[in-house]
Design a protein around this motif. Structure first.
Motif, mmCIF file in Angstrom:
data_model
loop_
_atom_site.group_PDB
_atom_site.id
_atom_site.type_symbol
_atom_site.label_atom_id
_atom_site.label_comp_id
_atom_site.label_asym_id
_atom_site.label_seq_id
_atom_site.Cartn_x
_atom_site.Cartn_y
_atom_site.Cartn_z
ATOM 1 N N SER A 56 0.772 -1.225 0.001
ATOM 2 C CA SER A 56 -0.050 0.017 -0.049
ATOM 3 C C SER A 56 1.033 1.332 0.012
ATOM 4 O O SER A 56 2.081 1.447 0.577
ATOM 5 C CB SER A 56 -0.754 -0.029 1.218
ATOM 6 N N PRO A 57 0.306 2.391 -0.599
ATOM 7 C CA PRO A 57 1.142 3.605 -0.653
ATOM 8 C C PRO A 57 1.291 4.152 0.836
ATOM 9 O O PRO A 57 2.099 4.924 1.184
ATOM 10 C CB PRO A 57 0.203 4.531 -1.545
ATOM 11 N N THR A 58 0.426 3.945 1.628
ATOM 12 C CA THR A 58 0.698 4.207 2.899
ATOM 13 C C THR A 58 1.887 3.755 3.709
ATOM 14 O O THR A 58 2.652 4.397 4.462
ATOM 15 C CB THR A 58 -0.731 3.602 3.945
ATOM 16 N N VAL A 59 2.355 2.219 3.693
ATOM 17 C CA VAL A 59 3.358 1.783 3.983
ATOM 18 C C VAL A 59 4.532 2.302 3.246
ATOM 19 O O VAL A 59 5.356 2.863 3.860
ATOM 20 C CB VAL A 59 3.359 0.242 3.428
ATOM 21 N N GLY A 60 4.301 2.800 1.828
ATOM 22 C CA GLY A 60 5.317 3.438 1.377
ATOM 23 C C GLY A 60 5.711 4.823 1.655
ATOM 24 O O GLY A 60 6.877 5.382 1.648
ATOM 25 N N ARG A 61 4.618 5.487 2.139
ATOM 26 C CA ARG A 61 4.845 6.936 2.907
ATOM 27 C C ARG A 61 5.501 6.810 3.674
ATOM 28 O O ARG A 61 6.588 7.593 4.293
ATOM 29 C CB ARG A 61 3.540 7.515 3.068
ATOM 30 N N VAL A 62 5.196 5.940 4.963
ATOM 31 C CA VAL A 62 5.947 5.802 6.228
ATOM 32 C C VAL A 62 7.394 5.354 5.862
ATOM 33 O O VAL A 62 8.313 5.763 6.501
ATOM 34 C CB VAL A 62 5.191 4.642 6.989
ATOM 35 N N LEU A 63 7.647 4.500 5.026
ATOM 36 C CA LEU A 63 9.004 4.091 4.700
ATOM 37 C C LEU A 63 9.611 5.362 4.104
ATOM 38 O O LEU A 63 10.784 5.528 4.876
ATOM 39 C CB LEU A 63 8.889 3.084 3.519
ATOM 40 N N GLY A 64 9.153 6.139 3.472
ATOM 41 C CA GLY A 64 9.760 7.420 2.804
ATOM 42 C C GLY A 64 9.847 8.343 3.794
ATOM 43 O O GLY A 64 11.136 9.060 3.929
ATOM 44 N N ILE A 65 9.022 8.434 4.789
ATOM 45 C CA ILE A 65 9.109 9.415 5.934
ATOM 46 C C ILE A 65 10.515 8.938 6.956
ATOM 47 O O ILE A 65 11.494 9.763 7.007
ATOM 48 C CB ILE A 65 7.789 9.627 6.772
ATOM 49 N N ILE A 66 10.695 7.746 7.080
ATOM 50 C CA ILE A 66 11.648 7.220 8.184
ATOM 51 C C ILE A 66 12.892 7.473 7.307
ATOM 52 O O ILE A 66 13.902 7.956 7.554
ATOM 53 C CB ILE A 66 11.500 5.876 8.414
ATOM 54 N N TYR A 67 12.835 7.039 6.001
ATOM 55 C CA TYR A 67 14.081 7.342 5.004
ATOM 56 C C TYR A 67 14.650 8.740 4.919
ATOM 57 O O TYR A 67 15.709 8.680 5.089
ATOM 58 C CB TYR A 67 13.689 6.665 3.586
ATOM 59 N N MET A 68 13.611 9.846 4.419
ATOM 60 C CA MET A 68 14.115 11.037 4.600
ATOM 61 C C MET A 68 14.383 11.655 5.971
ATOM 62 O O MET A 68 15.406 12.427 5.949
ATOM 63 C CB MET A 68 12.946 12.004 4.122
ATOM 64 N N ASN A 69 13.866 11.077 7.208
ATOM 65 C CA ASN A 69 14.484 11.448 8.242
ATOM 66 C C ASN A 69 15.973 11.076 8.521
ATOM 67 O O ASN A 69 16.591 11.679 9.610
ATOM 68 C CB ASN A 69 13.682 10.741 9.471
ATOM 69 N N ARG A 70 16.425 9.921 8.013
ATOM 70 C CA ARG A 70 17.500 9.470 8.282
ATOM 71 C C ARG A 70 17.834 8.872 9.761
ATOM 72 O O ARG A 70 19.038 8.811 9.805
ATOM 73 C CB ARG A 70 18.892 10.567 8.006
ATOM 74 N N ASN A 71 16.804 8.772 10.338
ATOM 75 C CA ASN A 71 17.082 8.200 11.782
ATOM 76 C C ASN A 71 15.615 7.499 12.156
ATOM 77 O O ASN A 71 14.584 7.658 11.528
ATOM 78 C CB ASN A 71 17.195 9.526 12.969
ATOM 79 N N ALA A 72 16.013 6.486 12.865
ATOM 80 C CA ALA A 72 14.678 5.689 13.527
ATOM 81 C C ALA A 72 13.769 6.679 14.169
ATOM 82 O O ALA A 72 14.186 7.774 14.583
ATOM 83 C CB ALA A 72 15.354 4.683 14.524
ATOM 84 N N MET A 73 12.642 6.422 14.182
ATOM 85 C CA MET A 73 11.522 7.069 14.695
ATOM 86 C C MET A 73 10.472 6.238 15.429
ATOM 87 O O MET A 73 10.325 5.006 15.157
ATOM 88 C CB MET A 73 10.643 7.621 13.535
ATOM 89 N N THR A 74 9.818 6.995 16.637
ATOM 90 C CA THR A 74 8.979 6.278 17.327
ATOM 91 C C THR A 74 7.704 6.310 16.638
ATOM 92 O O THR A 74 7.262 7.084 15.680
ATOM 93 C CB THR A 74 8.622 7.010 18.571
ATOM 94 N N LEU A 75 6.648 5.420 17.252
ATOM 95 C CA LEU A 75 5.184 5.532 16.576
ATOM 96 C C LEU A 75 4.759 6.902 16.753
ATOM 97 O O LEU A 75 3.756 7.505 15.902
ATOM 98 C CB LEU A 75 4.475 4.411 17.069
ATOM 99 N N ASP A 76 5.199 7.605 17.846
ATOM 100 C CA ASP A 76 4.419 9.059 18.310
ATOM 101 C C ASP A 76 4.813 9.921 17.028
ATOM 102 O O ASP A 76 4.460 10.637 16.531
ATOM 103 C CB ASP A 76 4.985 9.337 19.498
ATOM 104 N N GLU A 77 6.230 9.667 16.893
ATOM 105 C CA GLU A 77 6.741 10.658 15.796
ATOM 106 C C GLU A 77 6.263 10.425 14.522
ATOM 107 O O GLU A 77 5.790 11.255 13.502
ATOM 108 C CB GLU A 77 8.239 10.598 15.621
ATOM 109 N N LEU A 78 5.997 9.125 14.045
ATOM 110 C CA LEU A 78 5.556 8.909 12.823
ATOM 111 C C LEU A 78 4.021 9.117 12.752
ATOM 112 O O LEU A 78 3.548 9.685 11.710
ATOM 113 C CB LEU A 78 5.424 7.129 12.631
ATOM 114 N N SER A 79 3.225 9.069 13.684
ATOM 115 C CA SER A 79 1.743 9.474 13.684
ATOM 116 C C SER A 79 1.950 10.856 13.524
ATOM 117 O O SER A 79 1.143 11.292 12.751
ATOM 118 C CB SER A 79 1.243 8.986 15.203
#
Length: 179
Positions: free
Chosen positions: A30-53
């Motif tokens: 799903s594009p939703t999964v891709g969007r989260v993948l892209g957000i973490i990728y662009m962040n260049r650091n691991a993220m918490t569920l709160d940060e992702l939300s």
């Protein structure tokens, strides 16, 4: 061109994320999964569920589901960070490895499902052949289906070896990564 460089940079990063999200469709993701993948990728650091939300505007419950799906297809992993009590997730930064993870995880599921079906059908056909009530025409059809089932299983064996070829990294000896 008096555009704010910071705003322009954010716009470009968002286009990257949108593209990654759209590309996920090619993998059956799903594009939703891709969007989260892209957000973490662009962040260049691991993220918490709160940060992702917060970054996606999705609920923490939905974010947890999305991240679980990402972990299931091997494109994200839970990581440990000393002193942090929340779950933190990171993604593979190597596009090539992400492709391999997506390609192999999808095909592994399909291969397993179809191999089981092929074996089950073969067994059912073999039992049918033992039935004394079958005539020559039905016996011929059963034998045709047994041959077809063998081809089916051979095909999924080949796919399994192809997946192993990608998973092992051997593919890069034949189709090298760009440097």
């Amino acid at each position: 061109m008096n555009e704010d460089p910071s705003a322009k940079l954010m716009q470009i990063e968002e286009r990257f994320v949108d593209s990654i999200a759209e590309n996920m469709r090619a993998y059956g993701i799903s594009p939703t999964v891709g969007r989260v993948l892209g957000i973490i990728y662009m962040n260049r650091n691991a993220m918490t569920l709160d940060e992702l939300s917060q970054a996606t505007g999705m609920s923490k419950t939905r974010m947890s589901q999305v991240v679980r799906e990402m972990v299931d297809v091997n494109i994200a992993e839970k990581v440990f960070e000393k002193g942090v009590r929340k779950d933190i997730y990171d993604v593979e930064q190597d596009y090539y490895q992400t492709f391999i993870s997506l390609f192999t995880s999808n095909w592994e599921k399909i291969i397993k499902k179809n191999r089981l079906l092929g074996k089950k059908l073969s067994a059912e056909l073999a039992i049918l052949l033992e039935n004394e009530a079958i005539n020559a025409e039905i016996e011929a059809k059963i034998n045709e289906l047994l041959i077809e089932t063998k081809k089916w299983l051979d095909y999924y064996d080949w796919l399994n070896r192809l997946v192993a070829f990608f998973d092992s990294g051997e593919v890069f000896r034949h189709v090298p990564k760009s440097e």
